[in-house]
Design a protein around this motif. Structure first.
Motif, PDB file in Angstrom:
ATOM      1  N   GLY A 186       1.261   2.952  -5.763  1.00 51.59           N
ATOM      2  CA  GLY A 186       0.540   3.006  -4.486  1.00 51.59           C
ATOM      3  C   GLY A 186      -0.483   4.111  -4.451  1.00 51.59           C
ATOM      4  O   GLY A 186      -1.588   3.948  -3.920  1.00 51.59           O
TER       5      GLY A 186
ATOM      6  N   GLU B 256      -3.532   3.104  -6.635  1.00 51.91           N
ATOM      7  CA  GLU B 256      -4.351   2.095  -5.940  1.00 51.91           C
ATOM      8  C   GLU B 256      -5.147   2.745  -4.816  1.00 51.91           C
ATOM      9  O   GLU B 256      -6.342   2.470  -4.643  1.00 51.91           O
ATOM     10  CB  GLU B 256      -3.441   0.979  -5.400  1.00 51.91           C
ATOM     11  CG  GLU B 256      -4.189  -0.192  -4.784  1.00 51.91           C
ATOM     12  CD  GLU B 256      -4.626   0.051  -3.352  1.00 51.91           C
ATOM     13  OE1 GLU B 256      -5.746  -0.386  -2.990  1.00 51.91           O
ATOM     14  OE2 GLU B 256      -3.883   0.683  -2.588  1.00 51.91           O
ATOM     15  N   ALA B 257      -4.526   3.632  -4.044  1.00 48.67           N
ATOM     16  CA  ALA B 257      -5.222   4.305  -2.938  1.00 48.67           C
ATOM     17  C   ALA B 257      -6.333   5.200  -3.469  1.00 48.67           C
ATOM     18  O   ALA B 257      -7.403   5.306  -2.851  1.00 48.67           O
ATOM     19  CB  ALA B 257      -4.217   5.113  -2.112  1.00 48.67           C
TER      20      ALA B 257
ATOM     21  N   THR C 275       0.831  -1.203   0.000  1.00 46.62           N
ATOM     22  CA  THR C 275       0.000   0.000   0.000  1.00 46.62           C
ATOM     23  C   THR C 275       0.867   1.255   0.000  1.00 46.62           C
ATOM     24  O   THR C 275       2.057   1.220   0.333  1.00 46.62           O
ATOM     25  CB  THR C 275      -0.905   0.045   1.249  1.00 46.62           C
ATOM     26  OG1 THR C 275      -0.065   0.180   2.411  1.00 46.62           O
ATOM     27  CG2 THR C 275      -1.773  -1.203   1.350  1.00 46.62           C
TER      28      THR C 275
END
Length: 186
Positions: free
Chosen positions: A130, A133-134, A84
């Motif tokens: 990351g 994706e977040a 993450t």
């Protein structure tokens, strides 16, 4: 702390000398920042100035060699499936606490050197995945960019560089990220 000078072993000692210089520089950059004395680095490594400059023609070359491990560690983490953005930022923060020089070099280069630009681009690429994706998961605002993240990391490094104690740096980093999260999270 200085190391005793060893007798000159010629070319056979090159790899050992290079490793000793990198280790000494890592400690010096962590303790004194980017402008640390290169004479002290050579002395701590147990080599002469000539050996230092044969391996690293300038301060930036030495800094880049020192921080190659740091960027490699970040890239390895970012490449793991399921990593993450928070995990990547946590590792960047750990690295900033240990040595603000690396983070400051990446986020606020002292000069527009192509080697620093390449290092900065590597950090941007590892943050991009990351961040995307977040944002897809709705945890980070859509308008946040990797440039914003680098700016936040740079601000963190500037403050941490002013705190001499590692415990203070750790506590300050936690508080800073709590505040910054309010600005980037949805």
């Amino acid at each position: 702390m200085t190391a005793a000078r060893r007798p000159n072993r010629g070319p056979k000692a090159a790899a050992h000398n290079r490793a000793a210089l990198i280790a000494a520089a890592r400690d010096a950059f962590a303790a004194s920042g980017y402008d640390t004395s290169l004479t002290d680095v050579a002395r701590a490594a147990g080599v002469g100035q000539g050996s230092l400059y044969r391996h690293f023609p300038d301060r930036l070359s030495l800094a880049l060699a020192v921080f190659e491990d740091s960027i490699g560690e970040l890239e390895a983490l970012a490449a793991k499936p399921g990593t993450t953005l928070d995990e990547v930022l946590a590792l960047v923060t750990e690295q900033a606490i240990a040595s603000t020089t690396f983070v400051r070099l990446v986020t606020m280069p002292p000069q527009p050197d192509p080697r620093i630009i390449e290092l900065r681009e590597r950090v941007q690429r590892l943050l991009e995945g990351g961040l995307a994706e977040a944002q897809r998961a709705g945890r980070v605002r859509a308008e946040v960019t990797t440039h914003d993240l680098l700016l936040a990391i740079g601000m963190l490094a500037l403050l941490l560089a002013e705190l001499p104690d590692q415990t203070e740096r750790t506590e300050a980093a936690e508080r800073i990220w709590q505040m910054l999260r309010h600005g980037i999270e949805t």
